[in-house]
Design a protein around this motif. Structure first.
Motif, mmCIF file in Angstrom:
data_model
loop_
_atom_site.group_PDB
_atom_site.id
_atom_site.type_symbol
_atom_site.label_atom_id
_atom_site.label_comp_id
_atom_site.label_asym_id
_atom_site.label_seq_id
_atom_site.Cartn_x
_atom_site.Cartn_y
_atom_site.Cartn_z
ATOM 1 N N TYR A 1 -0.048 3.765 -11.098
ATOM 2 C CA TYR A 1 -1.157 4.560 -10.575
ATOM 3 C C TYR A 1 -2.506 3.980 -11.033
ATOM 4 C CZ TYR A 1 2.453 7.958 -9.465
ATOM 5 O OH TYR A 1 3.563 8.572 -8.962
ATOM 6 N N SER B 1 1.913 5.125 -1.160
ATOM 7 C CA SER B 1 1.155 6.303 -1.566
ATOM 8 C C SER B 1 1.587 6.748 -2.964
ATOM 9 C CB SER B 1 1.369 7.441 -0.574
ATOM 10 O OG SER B 1 2.733 7.824 -0.531
ATOM 11 N N GLY B 2 0.797 7.627 -3.562
ATOM 12 C CA GLY B 2 1.128 8.105 -4.894
ATOM 13 C C GLY B 2 2.411 8.915 -4.930
ATOM 14 N N SER C 1 -4.895 1.971 -8.469
ATOM 15 C CA SER C 1 -5.990 2.921 -8.225
ATOM 16 C C SER C 1 -5.536 4.085 -7.352
ATOM 17 C CB SER C 1 -7.184 2.212 -7.570
ATOM 18 O OG SER C 1 -7.649 1.159 -8.388
ATOM 19 N N LEU C 2 -4.436 4.742 -7.771
ATOM 20 C CA LEU C 2 -3.887 5.887 -7.047
ATOM 21 C C LEU C 2 -3.966 7.123 -7.924
ATOM 22 C CD1 LEU C 2 -0.666 4.236 -5.540
ATOM 23 C CD2 LEU C 2 -2.832 4.641 -4.369
ATOM 24 N N GLU D 1 0.810 -1.218 0.000
ATOM 25 C CA GLU D 1 0.000 0.000 0.000
ATOM 26 C C GLU D 1 0.852 1.281 0.000
ATOM 27 O OE1 GLU D 1 -2.630 -0.192 3.289
ATOM 28 O OE2 GLU D 1 -3.794 -1.880 2.489
#
Length: 474
Positions: free
Chosen positions: A290, A203-204, A294-295, A201
């Protein structure tokens, strides 16, 4: 003239044949026909064809299943066909070559690439094994130390990459230290890599300095399709001058359970790996992290003035002699350190952003009144007051410069309030005063009495002259 052309001019090259016993044996038309039978009719038809033609069986059972699964048919219809060809041409296929549409654009190394030049530092070769030898680190520890020490770029070519500890080091280098990271995976290993990313998980913003792509093998072309193959490269390049390659994979089982060997190279030995990586990157396909995770896409915009080149031209520009044509590439991490430039916009007339700026600059030269710099009169400047010496009447050297006056070689302190220590003038007393005998003390006390009464002696003692000379030096 190329070597292949020179070889064709030789007399002994006409109808030259290579048998299976010769080292030059590489391509065989009989083997190609066997692959066609395998793809069309299956394994049993393949074995029957070999017996009928009395050929040597050159494939194992595992290879038969892998080749059968790696086969992919050609795409018969292009998605741009309806836009490019008219209705008349749709009925009959055109044999005309469209180079602007058939050639593909290369993916740019938009995060930067180090320019090492002709010298890459001292050359060194080290070999590590797993299990490690005496007083030697494990392969995983060496790889993690190499990634954590990266400053310019990290380039990874691996068929499978699922080790979370190594991937965490890669993310820290890309996010915290802003080191550009490029990863090329095998096509089969992409789904396992995305599975690992989804479990961690990220982050972008942690992925904005990371580029992931995948490649297939060189392939074997058949009339009905292509056997894609896979990539077997396994190496890690750091800063363009350090490379670790071997039989290992960046997976927990390979770095912990399997027996592997790794070779570490530095200096000029890393240049072939540098060229190979850029060629693989030019023919690779993108893995959009991304979109897959799904970021929100927070990657920087394309570079201003960047030109898209075809893959054929890109492979030529990798050669150092074309460096003047390519120009200087941005420094590693430059796109993230100095902001995100907006992509070049074009108007309806087709004018680029550079043409607009040039036109505006020329209009400003004509319309805007230019400010002339003010001329300063040196005669009206305030004069500097110099301190003069009262005795000589000359300007002292200390007033012309800002240098502090030289310190005296004697250590002086202010006089105490006692009246018995009046040995020098201007309220200073010499610390290291000479010892006095009884006769000198009597003379000194008599002189003090005369000074207190207002009269001075015309004859000075020898000790008093020495003290006056010392005060004059100060």
């Amino acid at each position: 003239m190329a070597d292949s052309q020179c070889m064709c001019l030789r007399d002994d090259h006409v109808n030259e044949k290579f048998t299976e016993n010769m080292p030059e044996f590489y391509y065989s038309e009989n083997q190609r026909k066997c692959l066609e039978v395998l793809i069309k009719n299956g394994v049993q038809s393949y074995r029957q064809y070999i017996k009928e033609e009395k050929l040597t069986d050159f494939l194992s059972t595992k290879e038969l299943t892998d080749l059968k699964s790696d086969f992919k048919k050609y795409e018969t219809e292009s998605p741009k066909k309806s836009k490019l060809l008219s209705t008349k041409q749709d009925k009959e296929e055109s044999l005309q070559y469209w180079p602007a549409l058939s050639d593909t654009e290369i993916p740019p190394l938009d995060l930067g690439w180090p320019e090492n030049g002709f010298y890459r530092g001292p050359s060194q070769v080290l070999v590590y094994t797993h299990p490690p030898k005496e007083n030697a680190p494990t392969i995983k520890a060496f790889i993690r130390n190499l990634i954590q020490s990266a400053k310019k770029v990290i380039a990874i070519v691996m068929d499978h990459f699922t080790d979370r500890e190594v991937y965490r080091d890669v993310l820290d280098a890309a996010d915290k230290r802003r080191v550009p990271v490029y990863i090329i995976l095998g096509e089969e290993g992409v789904k396992y890599f995305l599975e690992m990313c989804a479990l961690m998980e990220p982050s972008g913003f942690m992925l904005r300095n990371l580029r992931v792509r995948y490649v297939t093998g060189s392939g074997f072309y058949l009339p009905s399709g292509k056997v894609r193959g896979s990539i077997s490269h396994k190496y890690l390049m750091v800063d363009g001058d350090k490379v670790a390659f071997g039989s290992f994979r960046l997976t927990w089982s390979s770095l912990r359970i399997d027996r592997n060997i790794m070779t570490f190279l530095s200096g000029q030995y890393t240049e072939p790996f540098d060229i190979e990586f850029r060629e693989l990157y030019a023919i690779s396909e993108e893995v959009n992290l991304y979109k897959e995770l799904s970021l929100a896409d927070v990657r920087p915009s394309p570079m201003v003035g960047a030109r898209a080149r075809s893959s054929t031209v890109a492979r030529k520009l990798i050669n150092p002699k074309y460096s003047l044509v390519v120009g200087r590439s941005p420094a590693p991490g430059e796109m993230l350190r100095f902001g995100t430039p907006s992509p070049p916009s074009s108007s309806d007339k087709g004018e680029s952003e550079g043409d607009k700026r040039l036109e505006k600059y020329l209009e400003d030269l004509i319309n805007i009144e230019q400010e002339v710099p003010e001329n300063v009169d040196l005669g009206n400047l305030p004069k500097v007051a110099f301190r003069t010496n009262k005795e000589t009447g000359k300007v002292t050297e200390e007033s012309r410069t800002n240098k502090s006056p030289k310190k005296s070689r004697f250590t002086l302190y202010k006089r105490q309030s006692s009246t018995q220590e009046k040995e020098a003038e201007e309220s200073f007393v010499i610390i290291n005063k000479p010892t006095q005998d009884s006769s000198q003390k009597n003379n000194f006390s008599s002189h003090q009495d005369l000074r207190a009464s207002g009269s001075t002696s015309l004859v000075s003692t020898k000790s008093e002259k020495i003290k006056q000379n010392k005060c004059a030096l100060y």
